[in-house]
Design a protein around this motif. Structure first.
Motif, PDB file in Angstrom:
ATOM      1  N   ASP A  38       5.994  52.837  17.826  1.00 21.34           N
ATOM      2  CA  ASP A  38       7.051  51.834  18.011  1.00 21.34           C
ATOM      3  C   ASP A  38       7.979  52.226  19.151  1.00 21.34           C
ATOM      4  OD1 ASP A  38       5.974  50.440  15.934  1.00 21.34           O
ATOM      5  OD2 ASP A  38       7.443  51.137  14.431  1.00 21.34           O
ATOM      6  N   SER A  39       8.259  53.530  19.283  1.00 23.17           N
ATOM      7  CA  SER A  39       9.115  53.984  20.373  1.00 23.17           C
ATOM      8  C   SER A  39       8.466  53.722  21.731  1.00 23.17           C
ATOM      9  CB  SER A  39       9.415  55.475  20.206  1.00 23.17           C
ATOM     10  OG  SER A  39      10.158  55.971  21.308  1.00 23.17           O
ATOM     11  N   ALA A  40       7.146  53.984  21.825  1.00 22.90           N
ATOM     12  CA  ALA A  40       6.443  53.726  23.086  1.00 22.90           C
ATOM     13  C   ALA A  40       6.414  52.235  23.396  1.00 22.90           C
ATOM     14  CB  ALA A  40       5.029  54.300  23.005  1.00 22.90           C
ATOM     15  N   GLU A  41       6.178  51.414  22.391  1.00 23.84           N
ATOM     16  CA  GLU A  41       6.163  49.970  22.613  1.00 23.84           C
ATOM     17  C   GLU A  41       7.547  49.458  23.001  1.00 23.84           C
ATOM     18  OE1 GLU A  41       4.577  48.380  19.046  1.00 23.84           O
ATOM     19  OE2 GLU A  41       2.495  48.939  19.503  1.00 23.84           O
ATOM     20  N   ALA A  42       8.599  50.022  22.401  1.00 22.29           N
ATOM     21  CA  ALA A  42       9.956  49.600  22.759  1.00 22.29           C
ATOM     22  C   ALA A  42      10.275  49.955  24.208  1.00 22.29           C
ATOM     23  CB  ALA A  42      10.967  50.243  21.835  1.00 22.29           C
ATOM     24  N   THR A  43       9.866  51.138  24.652  1.00 23.78           N
ATOM     25  CA  THR A  43      10.077  51.531  26.048  1.00 23.78           C
ATOM     26  C   THR A  43       9.288  50.612  26.988  1.00 23.78           C
ATOM     27  OG1 THR A  43      10.419  53.827  25.359  1.00 23.78           O
ATOM     28  CG2 THR A  43       9.914  53.442  27.676  1.00 23.78           C
ATOM     29  N   GLY A  44       8.057  50.256  26.567  1.00 21.82           N
ATOM     30  CA  GLY A  44       7.259  49.329  27.370  1.00 21.82           C
ATOM     31  C   GLY A  44       7.912  47.961  27.466  1.00 21.82           C
ATOM     32  N   ARG A  45       8.516  47.448  26.408  1.00 20.08           N
ATOM     33  CA  ARG A  45       9.197  46.152  26.455  1.00 20.08           C
ATOM     34  C   ARG A  45      10.423  46.214  27.363  1.00 20.08           C
ATOM     35  NH1 ARG A  45       7.826  46.182  20.910  1.00 20.08           N
ATOM     36  NH2 ARG A  45       9.916  46.986  20.373  1.00 20.08           N
ATOM     37  N   THR A  46      11.146  47.342  27.294  1.00 19.68           N
ATOM     38  CA  THR A  46      12.300  47.490  28.184  1.00 19.68           C
ATOM     39  C   THR A  46      11.862  47.455  29.642  1.00 19.68           C
ATOM     40  OG1 THR A  46      13.431  48.815  26.507  1.00 19.68           O
ATOM     41  CG2 THR A  46      14.235  48.983  28.772  1.00 19.68           C
ATOM     42  N   LEU A  47      10.761  48.164  29.955  1.00 18.01           N
ATOM     43  CA  LEU A  47      10.256  48.178  31.329  1.00 18.01           C
ATOM     44  C   LEU A  47       9.783  46.784  31.749  1.00 18.01           C
ATOM     45  CD1 LEU A  47       9.556  49.857  33.835  1.00 18.01           C
ATOM     46  CD2 LEU A  47       7.353  50.396  32.740  1.00 18.01           C
ATOM     47  N   ALA A  48       9.105  46.070  30.860  1.00 19.42           N
ATOM     48  CA  ALA A  48       8.623  44.715  31.182  1.00 19.42           C
ATOM     49  C   ALA A  48       9.787  43.755  31.399  1.00 19.42           C
ATOM     50  CB  ALA A  48       7.725  44.215  30.055  1.00 19.42           C
ATOM     51  N   SER A  49      10.853  43.877  30.593  1.00 16.20           N
ATOM     52  CA  SER A  49      12.021  43.019  30.765  1.00 16.20           C
ATOM     53  C   SER A  49      12.700  43.253  32.110  1.00 16.20           C
ATOM     54  CB  SER A  49      13.010  43.272  29.620  1.00 16.20           C
ATOM     55  OG  SER A  49      14.183  42.501  29.790  1.00 16.20           O
ATOM     56  N   SER A  50      12.781  44.526  32.537  1.00 18.60           N
ATOM     57  CA  SER A  50      13.378  44.826  33.837  1.00 18.60           C
ATOM     58  C   SER A  50      12.507  44.303  34.984  1.00 18.60           C
ATOM     59  CB  SER A  50      13.591  46.335  33.967  1.00 18.60           C
ATOM     60  OG  SER A  50      14.088  46.671  35.232  1.00 18.60           O
ATOM     61  N   ALA A  51      11.155  44.461  34.814  1.00 19.51           N
ATOM     62  CA  ALA A  51      10.258  43.989  35.869  1.00 19.51           C
ATOM     63  C   ALA A  51      10.242  42.471  35.947  1.00 19.51           C
ATOM     64  CB  ALA A  51       8.849  44.525  35.625  1.00 19.51           C
ATOM     65  N   GLU A  52      10.502  41.772  34.856  1.00 17.71           N
ATOM     66  CA  GLU A  52      10.510  40.317  34.854  1.00 17.71           C
ATOM     67  C   GLU A  52      11.609  39.772  35.776  1.00 17.71           C
ATOM     68  OE1 GLU A  52      10.824  36.565  31.702  1.00 17.71           O
ATOM     69  OE2 GLU A  52      11.187  38.639  31.037  1.00 17.71           O
ATOM     70  N   GLU A  53      12.749  40.437  35.828  1.00 23.19           N
ATOM     71  CA  GLU A  53      13.836  39.975  36.692  1.00 23.19           C
ATOM     72  C   GLU A  53      13.414  40.017  38.154  1.00 23.19           C
ATOM     73  OE1 GLU A  53      17.225  42.339  35.893  1.00 23.19           O
ATOM     74  OE2 GLU A  53      17.519  41.555  33.850  1.00 23.19           O
ATOM     75  N   ASN A  54      12.543  40.962  38.487  1.00 24.79           N
ATOM     76  CA  ASN A  54      12.088  41.044  39.867  1.00 24.79           C
ATOM     77  C   ASN A  54      10.979  40.048  40.159  1.00 24.79           C
ATOM     78  OD1 ASN A  54       9.831  42.624  41.718  1.00 24.79           O
ATOM     79  ND2 ASN A  54      11.909  42.690  42.598  1.00 24.79           N
ATOM     80  N   LEU A  55      10.001  39.908  39.208  1.00 25.49           N
ATOM     81  CA  LEU A  55       8.841  39.057  39.464  1.00 25.49           C
ATOM     82  C   LEU A  55       9.157  37.576  39.260  1.00 25.49           C
ATOM     83  CD1 LEU A  55       5.985  41.169  37.827  1.00 25.49           C
ATOM     84  CD2 LEU A  55       6.613  41.020  40.233  1.00 25.49           C
ATOM     85  N   SER A  56       9.887  37.265  38.197  1.00 31.10           N
ATOM     86  CA  SER A  56      10.143  35.846  37.893  1.00 31.10           C
ATOM     87  C   SER A  56      11.408  35.345  38.570  1.00 31.10           C
ATOM     88  CB  SER A  56      10.254  35.645  36.382  1.00 31.10           C
ATOM     89  OG  SER A  56       9.048  36.018  35.750  1.00 31.10           O
ATOM     90  N   ASP A  57      12.455  36.149  38.558  1.00 28.22           N
ATOM     91  CA  ASP A  57      13.737  35.698  39.093  1.00 28.22           C
ATOM     92  C   ASP A  57      13.955  36.147  40.530  1.00 28.22           C
ATOM     93  OD1 ASP A  57      14.089  34.704  36.569  1.00 28.22           O
ATOM     94  OD2 ASP A  57      15.293  36.425  35.861  1.00 28.22           O
ATOM     95  N   HIS A  58      13.026  36.930  41.092  1.00 27.81           N
ATOM     96  CA  HIS A  58      13.073  37.405  42.480  1.00 27.81           C
ATOM     97  C   HIS A  58      14.359  38.173  42.773  1.00 27.81           C
ATOM     98  CE1 HIS A  58       9.532  34.959  43.246  1.00 27.81           C
ATOM     99  NE2 HIS A  58      10.175  33.902  42.723  1.00 27.81           N
ATOM    100  N   LYS A  59      14.792  38.964  41.800  1.00 28.82           N
ATOM    101  CA  LYS A  59      15.949  39.823  42.001  1.00 28.82           C
ATOM    102  C   LYS A  59      15.508  41.160  42.583  1.00 28.82           C
ATOM    103  CE  LYS A  59      18.822  37.813  38.356  1.00 28.82           C
ATOM    104  NZ  LYS A  59      19.616  38.105  37.118  1.00 28.82           N
ATOM    105  N   SER A  60      16.477  42.019  42.822  1.00 28.55           N
ATOM    106  CA  SER A  60      16.177  43.307  43.445  1.00 28.55           C
ATOM    107  C   SER A  60      15.332  44.166  42.502  1.00 28.55           C
ATOM    108  CB  SER A  60      17.494  44.035  43.780  1.00 28.55           C
ATOM    109  OG  SER A  60      17.214  45.355  44.211  1.00 28.55           O
ATOM    110  N   ALA A  61      14.453  44.958  43.117  1.00 25.90           N
ATOM    111  CA  ALA A  61      13.587  45.857  42.338  1.00 25.90           C
ATOM    112  C   ALA A  61      14.261  47.182  42.039  1.00 25.90           C
ATOM    113  CB  ALA A  61      12.289  46.114  43.090  1.00 25.90           C
ATOM    114  N   ALA A  62      15.505  47.347  42.467  1.00 25.10           N
ATOM    115  CA  ALA A  62      16.184  48.631  42.270  1.00 25.10           C
ATOM    116  C   ALA A  62      16.333  48.995  40.799  1.00 25.10           C
ATOM    117  CB  ALA A  62      17.555  48.605  42.964  1.00 25.10           C
ATOM    118  N   PRO A  63      16.738  48.063  39.911  1.00 23.12           N
ATOM    119  CA  PRO A  63      16.836  48.441  38.487  1.00 23.12           C
ATOM    120  C   PRO A  63      15.500  48.893  37.916  1.00 23.12           C
ATOM    121  CG  PRO A  63      18.046  46.431  38.896  1.00 23.12           C
ATOM    122  CD  PRO A  63      17.269  46.699  40.151  1.00 23.12           C
TER     123      PRO A  63
END
Length: 471
Positions: A38-63
């Protein structure tokens, strides 16, 4: 008994610990594995949520890059893929790439669900990026299973320590319980053995142990006190009877002797018959007293050299046998391991009385020119003593009743000799039986108990200052 109690309690504690610790260990292992996944899956969801802002919303990739750096500093490896499987961002370690990662990415993008793979010491989690209907990529996280294994090993170590501690506590408890129960029982057992050996004053302690054992000790003490009173009372009665009967019989015989000196021939003959009856009555009283003493005596066994006593009693009865023209023989010693070294465990003086009664009966029963044979031999854990004569023998009915008082109505003596023999032998833990001698006569076979090995070794040891020579 102490060992059985301790082992039983220890086995019960071990079973209870096994029933408690093993399921608990499996449960904790499963819980740690679930928590780690569950901890690994939670970390993966956090990473996917951060990457979504860059891929879908075209925001900066810095976060996303900062999150990847934090992930790598935690010891994990991560990679961000777009919908076509192209790598967009990744940590410097490349363990998140490869065929497994590509397969997990395609599966996650295809069905918009997270997929987990565990193997080769790693857990890999692919989490879709974007809306549930149209994922735009996937974030793959790879984490080593070593921390999970370390945590499981620590849990198992604690459980093992608890189990060992429980076993040690159970062992101490079982030993203490066994001693608490067994020690007073051993005291009662030793008191019973000493009582059986003739120490009538012995009593068992009643201060320790469970209530049931204390009641047993109290009951034993009551029995021992009553036994002591009965035996002492019986001995007192025997002494009184001996005094009260022998004195009048002796006085009556003296008066008849005095009358016989002054009477005529007819009267003297009658007085002689009366004296014979008084002599028979005296023998009968002596026999009854001997039986009573044998029945009231409590033997205190000691090692007895059977061959020495057989030779001694045969020598003592040889003049009587010669007078009646009967050949009386005993087996000769066969060496240091034969009859010469046979030991029986009997009360002091018991074997002498047994031999005297058996030899007297056999000499009386043997025909003129006949033979009486006494032999001793080892018989397993016992010593067998056999007295054989070639007299008229006894019928089966007479043999069946011979060990009772006056069991043989055709006996020449008082009819109490075999009763005395039976009582002395059985009181010492032996057996006695009568058989017909082949060719006519009676064979008396006694099974006498042998001394314990330790006592026998001490009794066979040569005395200081003596030297034993072999033939």
């Amino acid at each position: 008994m102490n060992r059985r109690i301790a082992l039983s309690v220890l086995a019960l504690v071990a079973v209870l610990l096994a029933l408690a610790v093993l399921p608990l260990g499996r449960l904790l292992d499963q819980r740690e594995q679930t928590s780690f996944r569950d901890s690994a899956e939670a970390t993966g969801r956090t990473l996917a949520s951060s990457a979504e802002e860059n891929l879908s919303d075209h925001k900066s990739a810095a976060p996303t890059l900062r999150l990847l750096a934090a992930t790598q500093s935690d010891g994990d490896c991560a990679t961000v893929y777009d919908g076509t499987g192209r790598v967009l961002f990744r940590t410097s370690c490349g363990t998140a790439q490869g065929t497994t990662a590509q397969d997990l990415v395609r599966a996650a993008v295809a069905d918009a669900q997270a997929h987990t793979h565990q193997g080769d010491g790693l857990i890999t989690v692919a989490t879709p990026i974007g809306d549930a209907d149209e994922p735009v990529g996937a974030a793959v996280l790879t984490r080593s299973l070593d921390p999970l294994h370390d945590r499981i090993a620590a849990v198992q170590g604690w459980l093992a320590a608890i189990a060992v501690g429980g076993l040690l506590a159970g062992a101490l408890l079982s030993v203490a319980l066994a001693r608490w129960v067994g020690r007073p029982l051993h005291e009662v057992d030793r008191a019973a053995q000493r009582l059986g050996d003739g120490h009538l004053e012995v009593r068992a302690p009643v201060r320790a142990g469970p209530p049931e054992v204390r009641r047993l000790a109290a009951t034993f003490n009551t029995m021992a006190a009553r036994t002591e009173a009965l035996v002492h009372g019986h001995r007192t009665v025997i002494a009184d009877v001996s005094h009260q009967l022998r004195t009048p019989l002796a006085a009556l015989r003296l008066r008849l002797d005095l009358l016989g000196g002054e009477a005529d021939a007819g009267t003297a003959q009658e007085l002689a018959g009366a004296q014979e009856e008084i002599a028979r009555l005296s023998r009968l009283v002596d026999g009854l007293l001997a039986v009573a003493r044998a029945e009231s005596a409590v033997p205190r066994p000691t090692p007895v050299r059977v061959a020495d006593l057989v030779a001694e009693r045969v020598d003592a009865w040889e003049p009587v046998a010669s007078e009646r023209r009967v050949t009386l023989t005993a087996d000769s010693p066969d060496g240091p391991d034969g009859p010469a070294d046979l030991l029986a465990f009997l009360g002091p003086g018991d074997l002498e009385q047994v031999l005297d009664n058996l030899i007297a009966n056999a000499v009386d029963a043997a025909r003129e020119g006949g033979r009486v044979r006494v032999r001793a031999r080892p018989a397993g854990a016992t010593v067998q003593l056999v007295v054989t004569d070639d007299g008229p023998g006894m019928s089966p009915a007479a043999r069946a009743a011979a060990f009772r008082r006056f069991g043989n109505p055709h006996a020449k003596g008082s009819g109490l000799g075999l009763a005395i023999v039976h009582r002395l032998v059985t009181a010492n833990g032996g057996t006695a039986r009568l058989q017909e001698t082949p060719g006519g006569g009676l064979t008396v076979t006694l099974e006498l108990p042998a001394p314990p090995r330790r006592v026998a070794q001490v009794s066979r040891a040569p005395q200081p200052g003596t030297r034993r020579t072999d033939p």
